[in-house]
Design a protein around this motif. Structure first.
Motif: not given
Length: 376
Positions: A146-174
């Motif tokens: 859903p976070n990826a979809m939101t950024v994708h939608q922001a770009r698609k809709q031309g919303i330029t005052n939105f950004s995301m502070l990202v700290s996603h982690v992955l299980v297999p490397p852990a």
């Protein structure tokens, strides 16, 4: 089984426990890599019902807990800036940074808002074009789509005052980092079913083979956990090390192709620091170059952050499975949910929070046993 109550049936639980007892001939240590599973285990006393010698080790399965301190401090620095609306899920507001949390930033005048979806933050950005709106995007593979979809939608809709502070982690490397640690005691894993529902199981066979550990994909109800333990112990006793899917009602080998395609478009793999553990190579996602303009770290150029963990908190050892929460001297005394020293006491999936909520306040001197009927 169609209804949730059936996954908490005491009679079925008794049968699984009897099967585990009949199988076990030696001690084994099994790690669950999901904070939701940890809470189920502690709430229902599953670890106390198991045969002596079967130890459940709580792994770094809480995404709030492993969000690095530097990112928490960056969030607070951004949230305190004039003209910024900082949006986050509620469980991040009490996570302690070096010297404060997001609740305190809000009390000091920062516009910090609790949202229930990243799309809520995008709506706020649309309604406030004169303000910079930042969403705090954290979590394992489960919350990333859903976070990826939101950024994708922001770009698609031309919303330029939105950004995301990202700290996603992955299980297999852990899992890889855990198994290569010199202090590792883990002999088998219960893999998180919701992560595998997104990503599938294709990354796990090589881990099982390389480290010769069974990995069983498991759900979150008491019977799910017991079935996962049963399958893991059965493999251990036979000297096997394969991947089993005990959560077929939700997990397919290929995962969710549409979600994975969105993730591949918006994110790219990067090294990521895990709070209390350190940097794990290629263990996280960041926004790809195509979406870099929506990266809050890039947009706000937050620098000069100096972090400092509490000297009393041992949450890093808890996250690595080296100690149980009630073996920390600060647990339940100087560290409580109202006055947390570490993120593991704050998050709804934190191991320390589970031990405090379900009154595991003292480390047992010897394994105890509850009646099987307490399950459910």
């Amino acid at each position: 089984m169609k209804y949730l109550e059936e996954f908490q049936n005491p009679e079925l639980a008794r049968g699984l426990l009897e099967d585990i007892r009949a199988t076990v001939t030696r001690p084994w240590a099994v790690m669950e890599v999901c904070g939701g599973q940890t809470h189920t285990i502690i709430r229902h006393g599953i670890d106390q019902l198991l045969p002596d010698g079967i130890e459940l080790i709580h792994g770094p399965g809480c995404p709030v807990c492993v969000t690095p301190l530097e990112v928490i401090d960056k969030a607070m620095e951004i949230a305190g800036r004039p003209g910024v609306i900082f949006c986050s899920f509620g469980d991040m507001l009490r996570v302690p940074g070096t010297d404060r949390d997001l609740f305190r930033v809000r009390g000091e005048g920062g516009d910090v808002r609790v949202v229930y979806s990243p799309l809520d933050a995008l709506r706020i950005a649309r309604e406030n074009p004169q303000r910079e709106v930042v969403f705090f995007g954290i979590g394992f593979e489960t919350t990333a789509p859903p976070n990826a979809m939101t950024v994708h939608q922001a770009r698609k809709q031309g919303i330029t005052n939105f950004s995301m502070l990202v700290s996603h982690v992955l299980v297999p490397p852990a899992i890889e980092a855990i198994m290569t640690s010199p202090d590792c005691r883990v002999q088998g894993f219960l893999a998180a079913g919701h992560v595998c529902s997104v990503m599938g199981t294709e990354e796990y066979p090589q881990l099982a083979e390389r480290h010769r550990v069974p990995i069983v994909v498991t759900g979150f109800e008491p019977l799910d956990i017991l079935e996962g333990i049963r399958r893991t112990v059965r493999q251990l006793e036979r000297g096997e090390h394969t991947v089993e899917n005990a959560y077929q009602r939700a997990v397919r080998p290929e995962g969710n192709p549409a979600a994975r395609a969105m993730l591949a478009d918006v994110f790219e793999v990067t090294d990521r620091a895990w709070r209390g553990i350190g940097v794990i190579p290629r263990s996280g996602w960041r926004l790809s170059e195509r979406y870099r303009e929506y990266d809050a770290e890039h947009r706000f150029d937050v620098t000069g952050i100096t972090t400092r963990e509490s000297g009393l908190c041992r949450s890093g050892e808890v996250l690595q499975g080296l100690i149980k929460p009630n073996q920390c001297e600060a647990f339940g005394t100087t560290c409580t949910p109202r006055n947390p020293l570490g993120a593991t006491m704050v998050s709804s999936e934190g191991a320390c929070a589970a031990y405090y909520l379900y009154r595991r306040l003292a480390a047992p001197s010897a394994p105890s046993a509850l009646e099987v009927s307490s399950v459910g």
